[in-house]
Design a protein around this motif. Structure first.
Motif, PDB file in Angstrom:
ATOM      1  N   ASN A   1      78.814  41.138 -35.614  1.00  0.00           N
ATOM      2  CA  ASN A   1      79.398  39.979 -34.935  1.00  0.00           C
ATOM      3  C   ASN A   1      78.638  39.768 -33.639  1.00  0.00           C
ATOM      4  O   ASN A   1      78.410  40.714 -32.890  1.00  0.00           O
ATOM      5  CB  ASN A   1      80.876  40.215 -34.642  1.00  0.00           C
ATOM      6  CG  ASN A   1      81.686  40.270 -35.912  1.00  0.00           C
ATOM      7  OD1 ASN A   1      81.797  41.322 -36.522  1.00  0.00           O
ATOM      8  ND2 ASN A   1      82.244  39.154 -36.314  1.00  0.00           N
ATOM      9  N   THR A   2      78.241  38.524 -33.390  1.00  0.00           N
ATOM     10  CA  THR A   2      77.458  38.196 -32.199  1.00  0.00           C
ATOM     11  C   THR A   2      78.180  37.155 -31.356  1.00  0.00           C
ATOM     12  O   THR A   2      78.991  36.384 -31.866  1.00  0.00           O
ATOM     13  CB  THR A   2      76.072  37.630 -32.559  1.00  0.00           C
ATOM     14  OG1 THR A   2      76.224  36.336 -33.138  1.00  0.00           O
ATOM     15  CG2 THR A   2      75.333  38.536 -33.523  1.00  0.00           C
ATOM     16  N   ASP A   3      77.844  37.125 -30.074  1.00  0.00           N
ATOM     17  CA  ASP A   3      78.360  36.075 -29.195  1.00  0.00           C
ATOM     18  C   ASP A   3      77.469  35.959 -27.974  1.00  0.00           C
ATOM     19  O   ASP A   3      76.904  36.937 -27.503  1.00  0.00           O
ATOM     20  CB  ASP A   3      79.786  36.372 -28.759  1.00  0.00           C
ATOM     21  CG  ASP A   3      80.494  35.147 -28.187  1.00  0.00           C
ATOM     22  OD1 ASP A   3      79.987  34.018 -28.379  1.00  0.00           O
ATOM     23  OD2 ASP A   3      81.534  35.305 -27.544  1.00  0.00           O
ATOM     24  N   GLY A   4      77.334  34.755 -27.513  1.00  0.00           N
ATOM     25  CA  GLY A   4      76.636  34.473 -26.274  1.00  0.00           C
ATOM     26  C   GLY A   4      77.480  33.498 -25.481  1.00  0.00           C
ATOM     27  O   GLY A   4      78.207  32.690 -26.060  1.00  0.00           O
ATOM     28  N   ALA A   5      77.410  33.578 -24.171  1.00  0.00           N
ATOM     29  CA  ALA A   5      78.226  32.697 -23.338  1.00  0.00           C
ATOM     30  C   ALA A   5      77.499  32.375 -22.048  1.00  0.00           C
ATOM     31  O   ALA A   5      76.671  33.152 -21.579  1.00  0.00           O
ATOM     32  CB  ALA A   5      79.560  33.358 -23.034  1.00  0.00           C
TER      33      ALA A   5
ATOM     34  N   GLU B   1      73.555  32.276 -27.085  1.00  0.00           N
ATOM     35  CA  GLU B   1      73.929  32.465 -28.491  1.00  0.00           C
ATOM     36  C   GLU B   1      72.713  32.900 -29.317  1.00  0.00           C
ATOM     37  O   GLU B   1      72.802  33.828 -30.119  1.00  0.00           O
ATOM     38  CB  GLU B   1      74.512  31.171 -29.085  1.00  0.00           C
ATOM     39  CG  GLU B   1      75.861  30.776 -28.545  1.00  0.00           C
ATOM     40  CD  GLU B   1      77.026  31.549 -29.129  1.00  0.00           C
ATOM     41  OE1 GLU B   1      76.835  32.438 -29.998  1.00  0.00           O
ATOM     42  OE2 GLU B   1      78.159  31.273 -28.704  1.00  0.00           O
ATOM     43  N   LEU B   2      71.592  32.228 -29.115  1.00  0.00           N
ATOM     44  CA  LEU B   2      70.372  32.570 -29.857  1.00  0.00           C
ATOM     45  C   LEU B   2      69.899  33.981 -29.532  1.00  0.00           C
ATOM     46  O   LEU B   2      69.473  34.725 -30.415  1.00  0.00           O
ATOM     47  CB  LEU B   2      69.257  31.571 -29.561  1.00  0.00           C
ATOM     48  CG  LEU B   2      69.379  30.217 -30.238  1.00  0.00           C
ATOM     49  CD1 LEU B   2      68.352  29.240 -29.681  1.00  0.00           C
ATOM     50  CD2 LEU B   2      69.224  30.347 -31.742  1.00  0.00           C
ATOM     51  N   ARG B   3      69.982  34.366 -28.280  1.00  0.00           N
ATOM     52  CA  ARG B   3      69.549  35.707 -27.876  1.00  0.00           C
ATOM     53  C   ARG B   3      70.412  36.770 -28.528  1.00  0.00           C
ATOM     54  O   ARG B   3      69.912  37.817 -28.956  1.00  0.00           O
ATOM     55  CB  ARG B   3      69.597  35.824 -26.355  1.00  0.00           C
ATOM     56  CG  ARG B   3      69.079  37.120 -25.813  1.00  0.00           C
ATOM     57  CD  ARG B   3      67.553  37.238 -25.947  1.00  0.00           C
ATOM     58  NE  ARG B   3      67.109  38.468 -25.364  1.00  0.00           N
ATOM     59  CZ  ARG B   3      66.746  38.620 -24.091  1.00  0.00           C
ATOM     60  NH1 ARG B   3      66.740  37.579 -23.283  1.00  0.00           N
ATOM     61  NH2 ARG B   3      66.376  39.777 -23.645  1.00  0.00           N
ATOM     62  N   ALA B   4      71.710  36.518 -28.639  1.00  0.00           N
ATOM     63  CA  ALA B   4      72.610  37.468 -29.305  1.00  0.00           C
ATOM     64  C   ALA B   4      72.182  37.686 -30.749  1.00  0.00           C
ATOM     65  O   ALA B   4      72.093  38.826 -31.222  1.00  0.00           O
ATOM     66  CB  ALA B   4      74.052  36.964 -29.241  1.00  0.00           C
TER      67      ALA B   4
ATOM     68  N   GLU C   1      78.197  37.526 -38.620  1.00  0.00           N
ATOM     69  CA  GLU C   1      79.206  36.511 -38.321  1.00  0.00           C
ATOM     70  C   GLU C   1      78.948  35.949 -36.932  1.00  0.00           C
ATOM     71  O   GLU C   1      78.739  36.703 -35.982  1.00  0.00           O
ATOM     72  CB  GLU C   1      80.617  37.097 -38.370  1.00  0.00           C
ATOM     73  CG  GLU C   1      81.105  37.344 -39.768  1.00  0.00           C
ATOM     74  CD  GLU C   1      82.557  37.752 -39.808  1.00  0.00           C
ATOM     75  OE1 GLU C   1      83.152  37.595 -40.882  1.00  0.00           O
ATOM     76  OE2 GLU C   1      83.113  38.222 -38.799  1.00  0.00           O
ATOM     77  N   LEU C   2      78.980  34.618 -36.841  1.00  0.00           N
ATOM     78  CA  LEU C   2      78.755  33.916 -35.586  1.00  0.00           C
ATOM     79  C   LEU C   2      79.990  33.095 -35.255  1.00  0.00           C
ATOM     80  O   LEU C   2      80.725  32.696 -36.147  1.00  0.00           O
ATOM     81  CB  LEU C   2      77.565  32.958 -35.718  1.00  0.00           C
ATOM     82  CG  LEU C   2      76.314  33.473 -36.412  1.00  0.00           C
ATOM     83  CD1 LEU C   2      75.331  32.332 -36.604  1.00  0.00           C
ATOM     84  CD2 LEU C   2      75.693  34.581 -35.624  1.00  0.00           C
ATOM     85  N   ASP C   3      80.172  32.778 -33.981  1.00  0.00           N
ATOM     86  CA  ASP C   3      81.268  31.895 -33.597  1.00  0.00           C
ATOM     87  C   ASP C   3      80.759  30.526 -33.165  1.00  0.00           C
ATOM     88  O   ASP C   3      81.508  29.712 -32.672  1.00  0.00           O
ATOM     89  CB  ASP C   3      82.116  32.521 -32.495  1.00  0.00           C
ATOM     90  CG  ASP C   3      81.374  32.618 -31.172  1.00  0.00           C
ATOM     91  OD1 ASP C   3      80.144  32.453 -31.158  1.00  0.00           O
ATOM     92  OD2 ASP C   3      82.036  32.852 -30.149  1.00  0.00           O
ATOM     93  N   SER C   4      79.479  30.272 -33.384  1.00  0.00           N
ATOM     94  CA  SER C   4      78.871  29.016 -32.953  1.00  0.00           C
ATOM     95  C   SER C   4      78.466  28.179 -34.160  1.00  0.00           C
ATOM     96  O   SER C   4      77.544  28.542 -34.894  1.00  0.00           O
ATOM     97  CB  SER C   4      77.644  29.306 -32.085  1.00  0.00           C
ATOM     98  OG  SER C   4      76.908  28.123 -31.864  1.00  0.00           O
ATOM     99  N   LEU C   5      79.146  27.063 -34.358  1.00  0.00           N
ATOM    100  CA  LEU C   5      78.808  26.167 -35.458  1.00  0.00           C
ATOM    101  C   LEU C   5      77.386  25.634 -35.310  1.00  0.00           C
ATOM    102  O   LEU C   5      76.664  25.502 -36.295  1.00  0.00           O
ATOM    103  CB  LEU C   5      79.807  25.006 -35.519  1.00  0.00           C
ATOM    104  CG  LEU C   5      79.634  24.025 -36.673  1.00  0.00           C
ATOM    105  CD1 LEU C   5      79.684  24.727 -38.023  1.00  0.00           C
ATOM    106  CD2 LEU C   5      80.686  22.937 -36.598  1.00  0.00           C
ATOM    107  N   LEU C   6      76.955  25.362 -34.090  1.00  0.00           N
ATOM    108  CA  LEU C   6      75.593  24.882 -33.856  1.00  0.00           C
ATOM    109  C   LEU C   6      74.567  25.900 -34.354  1.00  0.00           C
ATOM    110  O   LEU C   6      73.603  25.541 -35.021  1.00  0.00           O
ATOM    111  CB  LEU C   6      75.371  24.584 -32.367  1.00  0.00           C
ATOM    112  CG  LEU C   6      73.948  24.178 -31.978  1.00  0.00           C
ATOM    113  CD1 LEU C   6      73.535  22.894 -32.686  1.00  0.00           C
ATOM    114  CD2 LEU C   6      73.845  24.032 -30.480  1.00  0.00           C
ATOM    115  N   MET C   7      74.772  27.163 -34.042  1.00  0.00           N
ATOM    116  CA  MET C   7      73.829  28.204 -34.478  1.00  0.00           C
ATOM    117  C   MET C   7      73.806  28.315 -36.005  1.00  0.00           C
ATOM    118  O   MET C   7      72.744  28.488 -36.601  1.00  0.00           O
ATOM    119  CB  MET C   7      74.193  29.557 -33.874  1.00  0.00           C
ATOM    120  CG  MET C   7      74.053  29.649 -32.382  1.00  0.00           C
ATOM    121  SD  MET C   7      72.386  29.289 -31.823  1.00  0.00           S
ATOM    122  CE  MET C   7      72.632  27.680 -31.094  1.00  0.00           C
ATOM    123  N   VAL C   8      74.969  28.218 -36.639  1.00  0.00           N
ATOM    124  CA  VAL C   8      75.033  28.265 -38.100  1.00  0.00           C
ATOM    125  C   VAL C   8      74.215  27.112 -38.683  1.00  0.00           C
ATOM    126  O   VAL C   8      73.420  27.307 -39.607  1.00  0.00           O
ATOM    127  CB  VAL C   8      76.490  28.219 -38.598  1.00  0.00           C
ATOM    128  CG1 VAL C   8      76.550  28.052 -40.105  1.00  0.00           C
ATOM    129  CG2 VAL C   8      77.239  29.473 -38.162  1.00  0.00           C
TER     130      VAL C   8
END
Length: 107
Positions: A30-34, A72-75, A94-101
């Motif tokens: 699981n990844t996340d960036g903020a 997000e990309l770095r994560a 698993e990502l929480d960013s629709l844009l990254m998906v």
């Protein structure tokens, strides 16, 4: 329009989100960036868990002043680099960013 705005009641939607363990033999990442502001103080993190939910590895890092997209990309990048280095072969990310998906699906 002013009357409508003054009587407007937002609809609240919710759903319960639960982490689900991967199948036996798989690893889940699981990844996340903020970013605080969208160019602001940023950080990323990711963690890996096995099929029993046991934590295998976790990391978080401050990135300085970046955008939320960069964080997000770095994560994702750091998670994949770690998994390649450790030869993690059966991986679910698993990502929480629709844009990254959407970006990943287009590549």
């Amino acid at each position: 329009m002013l009357r409508r705005a003054s009587t407007y009641k937002p609809r609240l939607y919710y759903c319960i989100v639960r982490w689900k363990a991967p199948e036996e033999g798989m690893t889940k990442c699981n990844t996340d960036g903020a970013s605080q502001g969208n160019l602001g103080s940023s950080a990323y993190g990711f963690y890996l868990r096995n099929s029993h939910g046991d934590l295998i590895y976790a990391v978080a890092e401050n990135l300085g002043i970046r955008t939320n997209v960069e964080a997000e990309l770095r994560a994702i990048l750091e998670a994949i680099k770690y998994c390649v280095a450790k030869k993690v072969e059966k991986l679910i990310v698993e990502l929480d960013s629709l844009l990254m998906v959407k970006i990943i699906k287009e590549v």
